[in-house]
Design an enzyme around this catalytic site. Structure first.
Site, short mmCIF file in Angstrom:
data_model
loop_
_atom_site.label_atom_id
_atom_site.label_comp_id
_atom_site.label_asym_id
_atom_site.label_seq_id
_atom_site.Cartn_x
_atom_site.Cartn_y
_atom_site.Cartn_z
N PRO A 195 1.19 -1.30 0.44
CA PRO A 195 0.28 0.52 0.57
C PRO A 195 1.20 1.14 0.40
O PRO A 195 0.82 1.90 0.75
CB PRO A 195 -1.28 -0.53 1.31
CG PRO A 195 -0.08 -0.75 2.18
CD PRO A 195 1.26 -1.56 1.23
N CYS A 196 1.57 1.22 -1.01
CA CYS A 196 2.34 2.49 -0.94
C CYS A 196 1.35 3.97 -1.21
O CYS A 196 1.75 5.30 -0.53
CB CYS A 196 3.13 2.77 -2.37
SG CYS A 196 2.48 2.47 -3.49
#
Lengths: 186, 154
Positions: free
Chosen positions: A154-155
């Site tokens: 989940p950047c």
């Protein structure tokens, strides 16, 4: 002569069942538009916002080998988990990931990234600290930028020091939409 | 020296040749039996694909596999099998044209091996995949074909 759809599908399914593929991919629909997803026998190796497979076949071949085939059957678990995520039923992914070939620092950063919980954010600097190198905020930014498996890794949850969204490989609009879905921003 | 063609991702190879392979198999086997043979052809190609050393003449290669699969299907059904006539019309490469009058009288396997080796410059791994045999067997078929040609020419 065109190959009938059912015959084409039968071959693609048989290739998966026979375990003959290095990389299986498909294009799936999502709230963020079509996504290209690709798995190897080690796990999910690529998720891309660019749904044009033709442009990416060579890149997929470099991940694991030349036997790259569009094979929807191999992506069923991936599709299911992403559907659940976008409909708000899933907050944690259980998919195996294939991070083969990535540098040690990158893998360490991605491991820490995976621990940032659903609905929360962290700054580039915080992620650098958690990865053991507080001064590497800029390098962490590069790792986020080159993330091969966005959404699942989940950047989008990594933001600037004052909370600004800064940047996203898939475009800021998508980052905002993901954070809104997770309730991290209003 | 020409750059050797790299091996394309299988998807691109499949999309490029699937329609022609299906056409060949339907002519040889009829519509119903062509479906199974189509799948078998591309599974055979897939099994050998990561051992290919270059991406040259993949069309000749996959059409040879298809021809071979069709012959196997005829055999299983107890029908007479012809030689490998499709091979002659794959392309107009001069090297192959010059070979044709020599190789026409060879037994089918030796003929296919010699044409693929010297007409199309395929390696033994590719030829083995096309003939559904081992690289050693492909090498043997090629050299016994060449020996037979030599005896005939002297």
């Amino acid at each position: 002569m065109t190959v009938p759809t059912d015959l084409d599908r039968r071959f693609r399914d048989a290739a998966v069942s026979a375990g003959l593929l290095d990389v299986s991919y498909d294009v799936i629909e999502s709230d963020l538009g079509p996504l290209l997803v690709a798995v190897t026998d080690r796990g999910l190796a690529r998720l891309s916002f660019d749904p044009e497979p033709e442009a990416q076949l060579e890149e997929l071949a470099r991940l694991a080998g030349p036997r790259v085939l569009r094979a929807p059957r191999a992506l069923e678990a991936t599709r299911r988990e992403l559907d659940d995520y976008f409909s708000g039923r899933r907050t944690v992914f259980d998919l195996e990931l294939d991070l083969t070939g990535l540098p040690v620092f990158t893998v360490r950063v991605l491991d820490e990234l995976a621990r940032v919980p659903y609905g929360r954010t962290a700054t580039y600097r915080e992620l650098a600290e958690r990865s053991g190198n507080p001064r590497a905020a800029r390098a962490v930014g590069m790792v986020m930028n080159r993330n091969r498996i966005p959404i699942v890794l989940p950047c989008h949850r990594i933001v600037g020091s004052t909370g600004e969204l800064v940047g996203y490989g898939g475009g800021l609009e998508r980052k905002e939409k993901l954070l809104r879905l997770e309730g991290a921003i209003l | 020296m020409d750059a050797v063609a790299t091996i394309p991702p299988f998807e691109a190879f499949y999309e490029a040749h699937a329609p022609e392979v299906l056409g060949l198999l339907r002519r040889r086997l009829g519509r119903d039996r062509a479906d199974d043979a189509f799948q078998e052809t591309f599974l055979r190609a897939l099994r050998a694909y990561d051992r290919l050393t270059h991406g040259e003449h993949l069309r000749a290669w996959v059409l040879t596999i298809a021809t071979r699969v069709a012959i196997d299907a005829h055999r299983r059904a107890g029908e007479p099998t012809d030689e490998l006539p499709e091979l002659e019309h794959l392309d107009g490469r001069p090297a192959h044209e010059e070979l044709a009058f020599l190789t026409d009288a060879l037994p089918p396997t030796e003929r296919a091996a010699v044409v693929l080796r010297y007409g199309y410059d395929l390696d033994y791994v590719q030829i083995a995949a096309a003939l559904d045999s081992s690289a050693d067997a492909a090498r043997q078929a090629t050299s016994s074909g060449v020996r037979r040609l030599r005896r005939r020419l002297t």
